[in-house]
Scaffold this active site. Structure first.
Site, short mmCIF file in Angstrom:
data_model
loop_
_atom_site.label_atom_id
_atom_site.label_comp_id
_atom_site.label_asym_id
_atom_site.label_seq_id
_atom_site.Cartn_x
_atom_site.Cartn_y
_atom_site.Cartn_z
N CYS A 72 0.74 -1.07 -0.02
CA CYS A 72 0.08 0.09 0.02
C CYS A 72 1.09 1.32 -0.14
O CYS A 72 1.64 1.32 0.86
CB CYS A 72 -0.95 -0.08 1.16
SG CYS A 72 -2.09 1.52 1.37
N GLY A 73 0.84 2.05 -1.20
CA GLY A 73 1.70 3.23 -1.23
C GLY A 73 1.50 4.18 -0.35
O GLY A 73 2.47 4.78 0.48
N GLU A 187 -10.59 -0.04 -4.61
CA GLU A 187 -9.78 -0.92 -3.98
C GLU A 187 -10.14 -2.40 -3.45
O GLU A 187 -11.35 -2.34 -2.90
CB GLU A 187 -9.06 -0.20 -2.70
CG GLU A 187 -8.15 0.99 -3.43
CD GLU A 187 -7.13 1.21 -2.19
OE1 GLU A 187 -6.70 0.17 -1.54
OE2 GLU A 187 -7.03 2.23 -1.90
N CYS A 197 -5.23 6.00 -3.75
CA CYS A 197 -4.57 4.99 -3.79
C CYS A 197 -3.37 5.25 -4.34
O CYS A 197 -2.98 5.57 -5.45
CB CYS A 197 -5.32 3.69 -4.57
SG CYS A 197 -4.44 2.23 -4.52
N GLY A 198 -2.18 5.12 -3.36
CA GLY A 198 -0.72 5.46 -3.81
C GLY A 198 -0.33 4.40 -4.97
O GLY A 198 0.27 4.77 -5.87
N THR A 199 -0.61 3.19 -4.82
CA THR A 199 -0.10 2.47 -5.74
C THR A 199 -0.79 2.35 -7.14
O THR A 199 -0.28 2.16 -8.19
CB THR A 199 -0.01 0.71 -5.50
OG1 THR A 199 -1.40 0.44 -4.89
CG2 THR A 199 0.89 0.45 -4.31
#
Length: 256
Positions: A72-73, A187, A197-199
Site C-alpha cells: 500500500c503506497g 480497491e 490509492c498510492g499504488t
C-alpha cells in the site's frame, strides 16, 4: 493498546507499534471491527510497525476486510511518518514490506517521497492497461469521471473472469493536461472507492507513459483526497527509480 490514526490524501490507516508483538495478527474480526467506520475507529486499512534485523522497521499491512494484503503506497508513506513520530528515524529510512525493500525521505514540509518497486512488465490492451506496482492494478479511461459510478463499475471488473478470485484494484482515469491526470480507484479488500490509492496513482502514471498519453517522467495525479506526484526512469519497457510523493498526516491517537 495504543492506536494511531494517519491519512495520506484521504487514504486513512490505523497504525500500531508492534515491535513487542502485542497485536493478535490472526484476529481478522478485530481488524475488521477497528477499521469499521460505524462500529470501530474507521480506516481503509491497518498497519503494524515491527522490528526488522536488516532495516529500520518492517511494514505489515491489512485491508479493512481483515486480511493481510499487498503493498500500500499511501500506507507506506504514512508508516514512514509514524516511524518518525516514534523516533525510530529522522528524515530518511529504509524499511521492508511484503514486496521488498523501500527507501523514503521526509522533506522540511513533511512531504514524504517513497521509492516503489521496479515495474518490468506493463500489459497494454485495447481499452485498459494492467500492471503491478506492489499491488495489481487495472487502469482505464472513463468519461465524466466526476459522476462515474466507481463502486459498481469497479466491482464488475474486479470480480470479472479477467482477474479471477484474486481480483485487482481498478483505476478510472481522465487526462487534464499533458502531465496531469485525475483518477478514482476501486480497491479490492476495501471493496469500495477510496479517496486515494498510492499504488494506483503509481500504476496510472506508468500506464500513461507506456501508452504514450504523456511524454513526461514526472506526473501529477489528482485523487479525490488531494494530489500525488509520481516520478520514474524508463529504459525501453522497464521502469525504475519510481517515487511516490505526497503528504502523510497524523490525525489522532487513542488507547483501547
Amino acid at each position: 493498546m495504543k492506536l494511531y490514526k494517519y491519512q495520506g490524501t484521504g487514504n486513512d490507516f490505523i497504525m500500531i507499534d508492534n515491535r513487542l508483538q502485542i497485536f493478535p495478527k490472526q484476529n481478522t474480526a478485530l481488524i475488521q471491527k477497528l477499521c469499521d467506520r460505524r462500529f470501530g475507529i474507521g480506516a481503509d486499512g491497518l498497519i503494524l510497525l515491527e522490528n526488522d534485523q536488516s532495516t529500520d522497521f518492517k511494514m505489515v499491512y491489512y485491508n479493512s476486510d481483515g486480511n493481510q494484503s499487498t503493498m500500500c503506497g499511501n500506507g507506506g508513506r504514512c508508516l514512514v511518518a509514524f516511524a518518525k513520530k516514534l523516533n525510530i528515524i529522522k528524515n530518511k529510512t529504509t524499511f521492508i514490506a511484503i514486496d521488498g525493500l523501500h527507501h523514503a525521505t521526509i522533506n522540511e514540509n513533511d512531504i514524504i517521497s517513497l521509492q516503489m518497486k521496479n515495474v518490468e512488465e506493463v500489459n497494454i490492451h485495447d481499452n485498459y492497461v494492467f500492471l503491478n506496482t506492489g499491488s495489481p492494478h487495472h487502469v482505464q479511461f472513463a468519461d465524466n469521471l466526476s459522476n462515474f459510478d466507481v463502486k459498481n463499475e469497479g466491482a464488475k471488473i474486479r470480480y470479472s473472469d479477467l482477474y479471477g478470485q484474486a481480483g485487482s484494484n481498478i483505476n478510472f482515469v481522465h487526462q487534464t493536461s499533458p502531465t496531469q491526470f485525475s483518477i478514482r480507484t476501486y480497491e479490492r479488500g476495501v471493496e469500495d472507492e477510496t479517496l486515494s490509492c498510492g499504488t494506483g496513482a503509481t500504476a496510472t502514471a506508468i500506464a500513461m507513459k507506456a501508452t504514450g498519453k504523456t511524454n513526461s517522467n514526472n506526473i501529477t495525479i489528482n485523487v479525490q483526497g488531494g494530489k500525488l506526484e509520481v516520478s520514474f526512469n524508463q529504459e525501453n519497457s522497464i521502469f525504475t527509480n519510481i517515487f511516490l510523493k505526497g503528504p502523510a498526516e497524523f490525525v489522532f491517537e487513542t488507547t483501547i
